[in-house]
Write an enzyme that holds these catalytic residues in place. Sequence first.
Site, PDB file in Angstrom:
ATOM      1  N   PHE A 193      -1.443  28.168  19.982  1.00  0.00           N
ATOM      2  CA  PHE A 193      -0.759  29.259  19.168  1.00  0.00           C
ATOM      3  C   PHE A 193      -1.880  30.646  19.136  1.00  0.00           C
ATOM      4  O   PHE A 193      -1.512  31.473  18.108  1.00  0.00           O
ATOM      5  CB  PHE A 193      -0.326  28.954  17.924  1.00  0.00           C
ATOM      6  CG  PHE A 193       0.820  27.838  18.049  1.00  0.00           C
ATOM      7  CD1 PHE A 193       2.067  28.395  18.076  1.00  0.00           C
ATOM      8  CD2 PHE A 193       0.416  26.492  17.948  1.00  0.00           C
ATOM      9  CE1 PHE A 193       3.117  27.141  17.899  1.00  0.00           C
ATOM     10  CE2 PHE A 193       1.621  25.639  17.976  1.00  0.00           C
ATOM     11  CZ  PHE A 193       2.699  26.269  18.080  1.00  0.00           C
ATOM     12  N   ALA A 194      -2.892  30.427  19.403  1.00  0.00           N
ATOM     13  CA  ALA A 194      -4.024  31.056  19.123  1.00  0.00           C
ATOM     14  C   ALA A 194      -4.274  32.505  19.849  1.00  0.00           C
ATOM     15  O   ALA A 194      -5.304  32.851  20.455  1.00  0.00           O
ATOM     16  CB  ALA A 194      -5.361  30.665  19.090  1.00  0.00           C
ATOM     17  N   THR A 230       6.436  34.722  24.988  1.00  0.00           N
ATOM     18  CA  THR A 230       6.971  35.751  24.505  1.00  0.00           C
ATOM     19  C   THR A 230       8.441  36.292  25.202  1.00  0.00           C
ATOM     20  O   THR A 230       8.200  36.683  26.506  1.00  0.00           O
ATOM     21  CB  THR A 230       6.133  36.570  23.939  1.00  0.00           C
ATOM     22  OG1 THR A 230       6.857  37.871  23.263  1.00  0.00           O
ATOM     23  CG2 THR A 230       5.194  37.363  24.713  1.00  0.00           C
ATOM     24  N   TYR A 253       0.062  43.283  25.547  1.00  0.00           N
ATOM     25  CA  TYR A 253       0.428  42.009  24.732  1.00  0.00           C
ATOM     26  C   TYR A 253       1.410  41.035  25.819  1.00  0.00           C
ATOM     27  O   TYR A 253       1.012  40.307  26.308  1.00  0.00           O
ATOM     28  CB  TYR A 253       1.123  42.367  23.650  1.00  0.00           C
ATOM     29  CG  TYR A 253       1.681  41.015  23.005  1.00  0.00           C
ATOM     30  CD1 TYR A 253       0.923  39.894  22.811  1.00  0.00           C
ATOM     31  CD2 TYR A 253       3.037  41.029  22.728  1.00  0.00           C
ATOM     32  CE1 TYR A 253       1.681  38.929  22.190  1.00  0.00           C
ATOM     33  CE2 TYR A 253       3.808  39.617  22.215  1.00  0.00           C
ATOM     34  CZ  TYR A 253       2.967  38.683  22.103  1.00  0.00           C
ATOM     35  OH  TYR A 253       3.530  37.449  21.837  1.00  0.00           O
ATOM     36  N   PHE A 273      11.686  34.821  20.759  1.00  0.00           N
ATOM     37  CA  PHE A 273      12.134  36.008  20.220  1.00  0.00           C
ATOM     38  C   PHE A 273      11.652  36.149  19.001  1.00  0.00           C
ATOM     39  O   PHE A 273      10.215  36.133  18.991  1.00  0.00           O
ATOM     40  CB  PHE A 273      13.581  36.040  20.348  1.00  0.00           C
ATOM     41  CG  PHE A 273      14.105  36.269  22.049  1.00  0.00           C
ATOM     42  CD1 PHE A 273      13.760  34.978  22.862  1.00  0.00           C
ATOM     43  CD2 PHE A 273      14.593  37.308  22.468  1.00  0.00           C
ATOM     44  CE1 PHE A 273      13.982  35.383  24.356  1.00  0.00           C
ATOM     45  CE2 PHE A 273      15.181  37.482  23.891  1.00  0.00           C
ATOM     46  CZ  PHE A 273      14.826  36.456  24.730  1.00  0.00           C
ATOM     47  N   ASN A 274      12.186  36.754  18.045  1.00  0.00           N
ATOM     48  CA  ASN A 274      11.606  37.332  16.753  1.00  0.00           C
ATOM     49  C   ASN A 274      11.590  35.951  15.727  1.00  0.00           C
ATOM     50  O   ASN A 274      12.520  35.599  14.999  1.00  0.00           O
ATOM     51  CB  ASN A 274      12.283  38.381  15.917  1.00  0.00           C
ATOM     52  CG  ASN A 274      12.076  39.579  16.974  1.00  0.00           C
ATOM     53  OD1 ASN A 274      12.232  39.813  18.072  1.00  0.00           O
ATOM     54  ND2 ASN A 274      11.572  40.634  16.201  1.00  0.00           N
TER      55      ASN A 274
HETATM   56  N1  UDP Z   1      10.929  47.617  12.036  1.00  0.00           N
HETATM   57  C1  UDP Z   1      11.115  48.759  11.190  1.00  0.00           C
HETATM   58  N2  UDP Z   1      10.435  48.960  10.114  1.00  0.00           N
HETATM   59  C2  UDP Z   1       9.374  48.513   9.987  1.00  0.00           C
HETATM   60  C3  UDP Z   1       9.037  47.195  10.875  1.00  0.00           C
HETATM   61  C4  UDP Z   1      10.043  47.197  12.012  1.00  0.00           C
HETATM   62  O1  UDP Z   1      12.126  49.338  11.446  1.00  0.00           O
HETATM   63  O2  UDP Z   1       8.562  48.825   8.870  1.00  0.00           O
HETATM   64  C5  UDP Z   1      11.794  47.319  13.168  1.00  0.00           C
HETATM   65  C6  UDP Z   1      11.068  47.651  14.614  1.00  0.00           C
HETATM   66  O3  UDP Z   1      11.083  48.777  15.190  1.00  0.00           O
HETATM   67  C7  UDP Z   1      11.954  46.452  15.525  1.00  0.00           C
HETATM   68  C8  UDP Z   1      12.202  45.594  14.271  1.00  0.00           C
HETATM   69  O4  UDP Z   1      12.182  46.011  13.232  1.00  0.00           O
HETATM   70  O5  UDP Z   1      13.302  47.327  16.015  1.00  0.00           O
HETATM   71  C9  UDP Z   1      11.367  44.003  14.537  1.00  0.00           C
HETATM   72  O6  UDP Z   1      10.219  44.363  14.372  1.00  0.00           O
HETATM   73  P1  UDP Z   1       9.009  43.401  14.085  1.00  0.00           P
HETATM   74  O7  UDP Z   1       7.659  44.202  13.854  1.00  0.00           O
HETATM   75  O8  UDP Z   1       9.543  42.591  12.951  1.00  0.00           O
HETATM   76  O9  UDP Z   1       9.179  42.449  15.367  1.00  0.00           O
HETATM   77  P2  UDP Z   1       9.104  42.796  16.969  1.00  0.00           P
HETATM   78  O10 UDP Z   1      10.213  42.984  17.551  1.00  0.00           O
HETATM   79  O11 UDP Z   1       8.226  43.864  17.075  1.00  0.00           O
HETATM   80  O12 UDP Z   1       8.484  41.652  17.542  1.00  0.00           O
END
Ligand code: UDP
Length: 328
Positions: free
Chosen positions: A72-73, A116, A140, A168-169
């Site tokens: 995970f690092a 990812t 990345y 995913f997220n």
């Molecule tokens: N996002 C946002 N405002 C913030 C942080 C994130 O609108 O302050 C949006 C970002 O553009 C994306 C979604 O939230 O569409 C998820 O972003 P996050 O950074 O959590 O995860 P990522 O998709 O980059 O892995």
Amino acid sequence: MNVLVVGGAGYIGSHAVRALIDSGHQVSVFDNLSRGHREAVPAGLLIEGELTDGELLKRILTEKKIDAVMHFAAFALVNESVNDPSLYYQNNVVAALSLLDAMRASGTRKFVFSSTTATYGEPELIPIRETTPQSPINPYGFTKLVIERALADYASAYGFGYAALRYFNAAGAHPDGSIGEDHEPESHLIPIVLQVALGQREAITIFGEDYQTDDGTCVRDYVHVNDLADAHLKALNQLTPGQGICVNLGTGRGTSVREIVDACRQVTGHPIPEVAGARREGDPSELIADATLAKELLGWQPRYTEVQSIVETAWNWHQSHPHGYRKS
Ligand code: UDP
């Protein structure tokens, strides 16, 4: 099994450590604490060190008779990778290869890799299947794809058995509230929105409201961190010498930024002011998993299917740890 969790002091790694322990595995954690938290690791399990320290890793792998490694690092911020690609290639590629070679030298061949959705870039077809071409659009994503490719080669040449889990997220926190998400600085949507609810920020800035989506904001597939941890456990039982499993880990359900903010309003009871901001560079409009293959190959299915219940676990963590692992 004896499992070495590399990066086990970080967000997803610490939840995997907990899941491994809860199902009876012997766990050792290897982390340099550059982004992880000592407090996230159960007492007595942490070994501090650098992944590039091949001699140390070989010693740990041999002395602890490690059967499998979970890795995970890695660094995982798209923006940061664009601004400082060297950091990403050094840590996510060079250090990861060093780990793989320490494993080769000590005869450990089972490997679970955190990959990812960023390896897909901006796919034309949603939901994303594993057959979708992998065409990253930022450093990345490239660094993760390099290791996926290396693993395929290490499997056929050296007999590695691996799983590349394409998250995913990741979102949420352990439901018991003891471990959760704590990044410094924080850049992820749900923690930032919850920091507004805690009064630590004025408002949430929505990065772009003119995407080609139903409400104009970006759509993502938010998957609970404990469900991710569970997929790692299931993958561990499927590792076969010379073979690799590459699967998406998502819920198959898309949630827009605006829907996340609304869910946070409901869960917290706070009005959570929002402001419109510019698009964030490199953000695809929509990323949703087709996770059928993970179900077929691993028997994995997410238990958290509602974004509200994911947010509830995150809120529980943020309320009890308003400054993360740091003591207030
Ligand atoms: N996002 C946002 N405002 C913030 C942080 C994130 O609108 O302050 C949006 C970002 O553009 C994306 C979604 O939230 O569409 C998820 O972003 P996050 O950074 O959590 O995860 P990522 O998709 O980059 O892995």
